[in-house]
Design an enzyme around this catalytic site. Structure first.
Site, mmCIF file in Angstrom:
data_model
loop_
_atom_site.group_PDB
_atom_site.id
_atom_site.type_symbol
_atom_site.label_atom_id
_atom_site.label_comp_id
_atom_site.label_asym_id
_atom_site.label_seq_id
_atom_site.Cartn_x
_atom_site.Cartn_y
_atom_site.Cartn_z
ATOM 1 N N GLU A 164 -1.682 17.705 -24.547
ATOM 2 C CA GLU A 164 -2.391 16.670 -24.310
ATOM 3 C C GLU A 164 -3.917 16.829 -23.949
ATOM 4 O O GLU A 164 -4.233 16.465 -22.733
ATOM 5 C CB GLU A 164 -1.927 15.498 -23.353
ATOM 6 C CG GLU A 164 -0.252 15.371 -23.664
ATOM 7 C CD GLU A 164 0.045 14.205 -22.816
ATOM 8 O OE1 GLU A 164 -0.397 13.959 -21.628
ATOM 9 O OE2 GLU A 164 0.991 13.558 -23.168
ATOM 10 N N GLU A 349 7.200 15.060 -26.404
ATOM 11 C CA GLU A 349 7.635 14.352 -25.028
ATOM 12 C C GLU A 349 8.054 12.740 -25.607
ATOM 13 O O GLU A 349 7.199 12.226 -26.266
ATOM 14 C CB GLU A 349 6.517 14.275 -23.789
ATOM 15 C CG GLU A 349 6.239 15.577 -23.364
ATOM 16 C CD GLU A 349 5.303 15.543 -22.264
ATOM 17 O OE1 GLU A 349 4.958 14.219 -21.936
ATOM 18 O OE2 GLU A 349 4.540 16.409 -22.193
#
Ligand code: FCB
Length: 447
Positions: A164, A349
């Site tokens: 991320e 995720e």
């Protein structure tokens, strides 16, 4: 008919600082998260990762737990400052040995290890040298990637460079709720660019060191306009560029979205054209973290994006205030395929924080909302696969309740409950649900 093919990875994910505890054990150096969480006032109740889930000591039990759940893959991150206490130079063999033991335990249990090189815990020693603002970070990262892949590459089938990058930039340098806690419009684009350069150098280094497959993990949050008014449509376009295209466009198309200069104005630098050759180094797969969508409206006073989120009270929201909206997961998988090409995808995720009690009740933790969340999102993944999207695996966030960064321990994302007073692990109903999905290879999801 079985929708999930043989070899589809059924995993769960964690990250080093969120679960390991013992951050300075065995010669490790401090990370920016150690430093940040030890600065009073920056995390909920001043909580830190000093103990977390004590996974550093309990990893073997945790691997047995994963095996009992039937997981076929486990995504974890390596703490850079355990392995290289000052970020560059000397390797700390005792730090590296922990990850060797973990990988060997996973393989022994029939679980594929999927390693994230960077999940937000930069060595503090590198932050002292400018951290992600120093262009040299790309070379520091490549050296670290090389070291890890040389040590573990023979046993690890999947590697990812950064987790991320958007959150590292947005939370760490632009708005500041996450380490290192800067708040600067001017730093944000420089950090993004250095993250992308580090990713590119990391891919080259990992591949040269023999990595079987290396990719990037991005968080995607599809943006929907609150109305069809031109202002809302433009706000949606800007936030989509900022969050969803800022990293993928450079990696797959060699350029930033045009909206970036519109958003950052004078703070948007001129980048060297040659950097994009590095940034667009081909990757073997893309990891996507998905939690929610954003419904956006024009908000001229909210700078720099001139946009704000419109709460969607008609849907369930999680403890972190995120709307539960599984359709956007299927949509974003198709969008990635259509915009960037048919690259193998992993959901690296997906999950939700809902309220769970601090202690198991009569030995059990019932979490029906999380069960529903997983059922709906796994069906969404299946829908995208039925429409031809090449999804190779799915990782629940998270295996364990853990240290949710500046929100501390109150936001529980685990499929396994952790009693932080005793470290007792209790698989929640969602873990049992997920086990059954794995056992039936998706058949128990129903239609
Ligand atoms: C993601 C992070 C992960 C965790 C979840 C809830 O953005 O990668 O560490 O915080 O959100």
């Amino acid at each position: 008919m079985n929708d999930f093919p043989d070899g589809f990875l059924w995993g769960a994910a964690t990250s080093a600082y969120q679960i390991e505890g013992s951050p300075l054990a065995d010669g490790a150096g401090p990370s920016i998260w150690h430093r940040f969480s030890h600065t009073p006032g920056l995390t909920a109740n001043n909580e830190t990762g000093d103990v977390a889930c004590d996974h550093y000591a309990r990893y073997a039990d945790d691997v047995r737990l994963m095996q009992a759940l039937g997981l076929t893959a486990y995504r974890f991150s390596v703490s850079w400052s355990r392995v290289m206490p000052s970020g560059t130079g000397a390797v700390n063999p005792r730090g590296l040995a922990f990850y060797e033991r973990l990988v060997d335990a996973l393989l022994g249990a029939g679980i594929q290890p999927c390693v994230t090189l960077y999940h937000w815990d930069l060595p503090a020693a590198l932050d002292d040298r400018g951290g992600w603002l120093n262009p040299d970070v790309a070379l520091w990262f490549a050296y670290y990637a090389d070291t890890l892949v040389l040590a573990l590459g023979d046993r690890v089938p999947l590697w990812t460079t950064l987790n991320e990058p958007w959150v590292v930039m947005d939370g760490g340098y632009h708005f500041g709720p996450l380490a290192p806690g800067h708040r600067s419009l001017f730093e944000a684009p420089l950090v993004s660019h250095n993250l992308l350069r580090a990713h590119g150098q990391g891919v080259l280094a990992a591949r040269a060191a023999g990595a079987r497959a290396i990719g990037l993990v991005v968080n995607l949050e599809p943006k929907y306009p609150a109305s069809d008014q031109p202002g809302d449509l433009a706000a949606t376009r800007r936030t989509d560029a900022y969050m969803n295209r800022q990293y993928l466009d450079p990696v797959f198309r060699g350029e930033y979205p045009a909206e970036m200069a519109e958003i950052f104005g004078d703070a948007w630098p001129r980048f060297a054209a040659a950097d994009f050759d590095l940034i667009r180094t081909p990757i073997d797969f893309l990891g996507i973290n998905y939690y929610t969508r954003g419904v956006m409206r024009d908000a001229p006073e909210v700078l720099p994006l001139r946009a704000e989120r419109v709460p969607q009270r008609q849907h369930i929201t999680t403890e972190t205030g995120w709307e539960v909206y599984p359709d956007a997961l299927a949509a974003v998988l198709e969008w990635v395929r259509d915009r960037y090409g048919d690259i193998p995808l992993y959901i690296t995720e997906n999950g939700a924080a809902f309220y769970d009690p601090p202690h198991a009740i009569d030995g059990a933790v019932e979490d029906p909302l999380r069960v529903a969340y997983y059922r709906w999102h796994l069906r969404a993944v299946r829908d995208a696969m039925r429409r031809g999207v090449d999804v190779r695996g799915y990782f629940a966030w998270s295996l364990l309740d853990n240290f949710e960064w500046s929100l501390g321990y109150a936001k529980r994302f685990g499929i396994v409950h952790v009693d932080f007073a005793t470290q007792l692990r209790t698989p929640k109903s969602s873990a049992r649900f997920y086990s059954e999905v794995i056992r039936t290879r998706g058949a128990s999801l129903g239609q």
